[in-house]
Scaffold this active site. Structure first.
Site, PDB file in Angstrom:
ATOM      1  N   GLU A 119      15.167  12.249  39.159  1.00  0.00           N
ATOM      2  CA  GLU A 119      14.519  12.180  37.851  1.00  0.00           C
ATOM      3  C   GLU A 119      13.119  12.755  37.928  1.00  0.00           C
ATOM      4  OE1 GLU A 119      16.819   8.426  36.013  1.00  0.00           O
ATOM      5  OE2 GLU A 119      14.822   7.993  36.741  1.00  0.00           O
ATOM      6  N   CYS A 158       5.443  14.085  36.697  1.00  0.00           N
ATOM      7  CA  CYS A 158       5.694  13.219  37.849  1.00  0.00           C
ATOM      8  C   CYS A 158       7.029  13.672  38.437  1.00  0.00           C
ATOM      9  CB  CYS A 158       5.764  11.768  37.365  1.00  0.00           C
ATOM     10  SG  CYS A 158       6.187  10.617  38.674  1.00  0.00           S
ATOM     11  N   CYS A 184      15.263   6.584  48.038  1.00  0.00           N
ATOM     12  CA  CYS A 184      14.167   6.429  48.994  1.00  0.00           C
ATOM     13  C   CYS A 184      14.598   5.460  50.087  1.00  0.00           C
ATOM     14  CB  CYS A 184      12.909   5.901  48.311  1.00  0.00           C
ATOM     15  SG  CYS A 184      11.483   5.792  49.427  1.00  0.00           S
ATOM     16  N   CYS A 224      10.826  -0.613  49.449  1.00  0.00           N
ATOM     17  CA  CYS A 224       9.817  -1.521  48.862  1.00  0.00           C
ATOM     18  C   CYS A 224      10.523  -2.384  47.812  1.00  0.00           C
ATOM     19  CB  CYS A 224       8.677  -0.727  48.239  1.00  0.00           C
ATOM     20  SG  CYS A 224       7.931   0.436  49.404  1.00  0.00           S
ATOM     21  N   CYS A 261      10.446  -1.776  43.845  1.00  0.00           N
ATOM     22  CA  CYS A 261      10.610  -0.408  43.350  1.00  0.00           C
ATOM     23  C   CYS A 261      12.086  -0.082  43.116  1.00  0.00           C
ATOM     24  CB  CYS A 261      10.020   0.560  44.383  1.00  0.00           C
ATOM     25  SG  CYS A 261      10.358   2.293  44.031  1.00  0.00           S
ATOM     26  N   CYS A 276       5.885   3.801  36.719  1.00  0.00           N
ATOM     27  CA  CYS A 276       5.824   3.818  38.185  1.00  0.00           C
ATOM     28  C   CYS A 276       6.890   2.910  38.756  1.00  0.00           C
ATOM     29  CB  CYS A 276       4.485   3.291  38.673  1.00  0.00           C
ATOM     30  SG  CYS A 276       3.144   4.382  38.339  1.00  0.00           S
TER      31      CYS A 276
HETATM   32  N1  SAH Z   1       6.905   6.855  47.648  1.00  0.00           N
HETATM   33  C1  SAH Z   1       5.618   7.155  47.171  1.00  0.00           C
HETATM   34  C2  SAH Z   1       5.617   7.815  45.812  1.00  0.00           C
HETATM   35  C3  SAH Z   1       6.551   7.292  44.733  1.00  0.00           C
HETATM   36  S1  SAH Z   1       6.280   5.721  44.036  1.00  0.00           S
HETATM   37  C4  SAH Z   1       4.768   5.905  47.157  1.00  0.00           C
HETATM   38  O1  SAH Z   1       5.298   4.824  47.300  1.00  0.00           O
HETATM   39  O2  SAH Z   1       3.560   6.054  47.034  1.00  0.00           O
HETATM   40  C5  SAH Z   1       4.988   5.902  42.854  1.00  0.00           C
HETATM   41  C6  SAH Z   1       4.081   4.680  42.716  1.00  0.00           C
HETATM   42  O3  SAH Z   1       4.703   3.602  41.974  1.00  0.00           O
HETATM   43  C7  SAH Z   1       3.679   4.077  44.035  1.00  0.00           C
HETATM   44  O4  SAH Z   1       2.323   3.776  44.033  1.00  0.00           O
HETATM   45  C8  SAH Z   1       4.514   2.794  44.062  1.00  0.00           C
HETATM   46  O5  SAH Z   1       3.994   1.847  44.937  1.00  0.00           O
HETATM   47  C9  SAH Z   1       4.451   2.383  42.624  1.00  0.00           C
HETATM   48  N2  SAH Z   1       5.464   1.407  42.219  1.00  0.00           N
HETATM   49  C10 SAH Z   1       6.690   1.211  42.763  1.00  0.00           C
HETATM   50  N3  SAH Z   1       7.368   0.247  42.075  1.00  0.00           N
HETATM   51  C11 SAH Z   1       6.543  -0.161  41.088  1.00  0.00           C
HETATM   52  C12 SAH Z   1       6.680  -1.115  40.039  1.00  0.00           C
HETATM   53  N4  SAH Z   1       7.790  -1.821  39.873  1.00  0.00           N
HETATM   54  N5  SAH Z   1       5.636  -1.272  39.187  1.00  0.00           N
HETATM   55  C13 SAH Z   1       4.499  -0.541  39.329  1.00  0.00           C
HETATM   56  N6  SAH Z   1       4.324   0.384  40.299  1.00  0.00           N
HETATM   57  C14 SAH Z   1       5.324   0.570  41.165  1.00  0.00           C
HETATM   58 FE1  SF4 Z   2       9.973   4.585  48.191  1.00  0.00          FE
HETATM   59 FE2  SF4 Z   2       9.490   3.228  45.973  1.00  0.00          FE
HETATM   60 FE3  SF4 Z   2       8.417   2.429  48.271  1.00  0.00          FE
HETATM   61 FE4  SF4 Z   2       7.529   4.690  47.088  1.00  0.00          FE
HETATM   62  S1  SF4 Z   2       7.365   2.586  46.285  1.00  0.00           S
HETATM   63  S2  SF4 Z   2       8.034   4.361  49.262  1.00  0.00           S
HETATM   64  S3  SF4 Z   2       9.468   5.422  46.188  1.00  0.00           S
HETATM   65  S4  SF4 Z   2      10.622   2.479  47.799  1.00  0.00           S
END
Ligand code: SAH
Ligand code: SF4
Length: 358
Positions: free
Chosen positions: A97, A110, A117, A121, A124, A341
């Site tokens: 996406e 974006c 991934c 996390c 996410c 995000c």
């Molecule tokens: N993998 C990279 C880039 C993609 S994620 C990273 O983690 O930085 C983009 C951003 O969204 C990151 O800062 C991530 O920590 C944040 N993010 C992930 N899940 C989220 C959520 N549920 N609410 C708000 N931010 C979130």
């Molecule tokens: Fe991967 Fe989401 Fe963690 Fe970024 S925040 S490293 S996209 S699992």
């Protein structure tokens, strides 16, 4: 190349790669630059657009290269009128996406670096879907070209690119940086280096490499917790790359290039929104050239945490500011189409399509 039977994607090539191929076809050297400018600046979509080129060369380009590998499958527009998310199918049927966010004077894209991934996390949606595969540099670039063409049709252009879509860009370092270099190249898409931001969860060897390569793209670190126990509980890779080492790498990056770093912090009620966490964060960031972005947690299917309330955000922000650390609360965009995000996941988009007109 993804499929042995499919043609190579033209956006996977550096200018010099294309020059070598064209020379081997007996074409003059300047043709490669002409084709690149056609693709990246005129935003031509296939070789039939290339009217300055001889017909035989156009045909050869068409026969040898693919000009489209991403098929837009679902497009969702937010009620805010300023956010659009597109789900693309790749040539091997994997999906990714990308999101356009319109601001008064900016058009930010974006983009994704991977399908899914591997970092897991917990908060996410992309992490929740697991790792599918790395994108090629051309597939990363094509997301930008898709939106650039749409913006051009209404007299606008891409002003900023954030690699904050699906995936961990430093887990697909080479392709991501090659894509950005091509988009930055003055013969290519020609977008200034400072208009790009790469966000990483903190892959330490890749941060060292990025520092040593002296690229001018902005760097953001997804921190979300200021002690190892809490961070490891929500970001599993922290066990491998703990905070002391991470901050050594961050400090080296800042000192090496005098570059400001952005710290991303998703505010989760009763998890990481306490003034105590803010104080610990201030200690970690003391003396560093940085800026903190607080993002109220966006909801995702498999995580029960909720966004910190307004007072929590204000108290956290005030604590950082009283230690002299600049901090902003990030505007939330596209939550209704799960384009915020951490909300990018194929499953979400397919479910959302049923209630939103595409
Ligand atoms: N993998 C990279 C880039 C993609 S994620 C990273 O983690 O930085 C983009 C951003 O969204 C990151 O800062 C991530 O920590 C944040 N993010 C992930 N899940 C989220 C959520 N549920 N609410 C708000 N931010 C979130
Ligand atoms: Fe991967 Fe989401 Fe963690 Fe970024 S925040 S490293 S996209 S699992």
């Amino acid at each position: 190349m993804i499929h042995p039977e499919s043609k190579p994607l033209i956006y996977d090539l550096d200018l010099t790669d294309l020059e070598i191929i064209l020379l081997s076809w007996g074409e003059p050297g300047y043709r490669a630059r002409q084709i690149w400018q056609g693709i990246y600046q005129q935003l031509w979509t296939d070789s039939d657009d290339f009217s300055p080129l001889p017909l035989s060369l156009r045909k050869k380009l068409n026969d040898r290269f693919s000009f489209q590998s991403l098929i837009p499958r679902i497009t969702l527009a937010s009620k805010d009128g300023e956010t659009v998310k597109t789900l693309f199918t790749l040539s091997d049927q994997r999906e990714i996406e990308a999101v356009w966010m319109g601001y008064s004077r900016r058009n930010t894209l974006c983009i994704s670096s991977q399908s899914g991934c591997a970092m897991g996390c917990v908060f996410c949606a992309t992490g929740q879907m697991g790792f599918k595969r790395n994108l090629s540099s051309g597939e990363i670039i094509e997301q930008v070209l898709h939106y650039a063409r749409q913006l051009k049709a209404v007299g606008k252009s891409v002003t900023n690119i954030v690699v904050m879509g699906m995936g961990e860009p430093f887990h697909n370092y080479d392709a991501t940086l090659q894509a950005l270099d091509r988009l930055n190249n003055s013969n290519g898409f020609n977008l200034g280096a400072r208009r790009f931001t790469i966000s990483t969860v903190g892959i330490i060897p890749a941060i060292h490499r990025f520092t040593s390569e002296n690229r001018q793209y902005n760097l953001a670190i997804s921190l979300h917790a200021a002690d190892d126990e809490l961070r490891s509980s929500i970001i599993p890779i922290n066990k491998k790359y703990p905070l002391v080492e991470l901050f050594k790498a961050i400090r080296e990056y800042i000192d090496h290039g005098r570059r400001r770093i952005t710290i991303e912090w998703a505010m989760i009620q009763d998890v990481n929104d306490s003034v105590d966490q803010a104080r610990k964060l201030a200690r970690l960031l003391a003396g560093l050239l940085c800026h903190v972005n607080l993002i109220p947690l966006n909801p995702t299917r498999s995580y029960r945490g909720i966004a910190a309330p307004r007072q929590g955000l204000s108290a956290f922000q005030a604590e950082l500011e009283c230690h002299g650390i600049p901090c902003t609360v990030r505007l939330r965009k596209g939550i209704d189409i799960q384009a915020g995000c951490g909300q990018l996941s194929v499953e979400n988009t397919v479910a959302n399509q049923k209630i939103t007109v595409s």
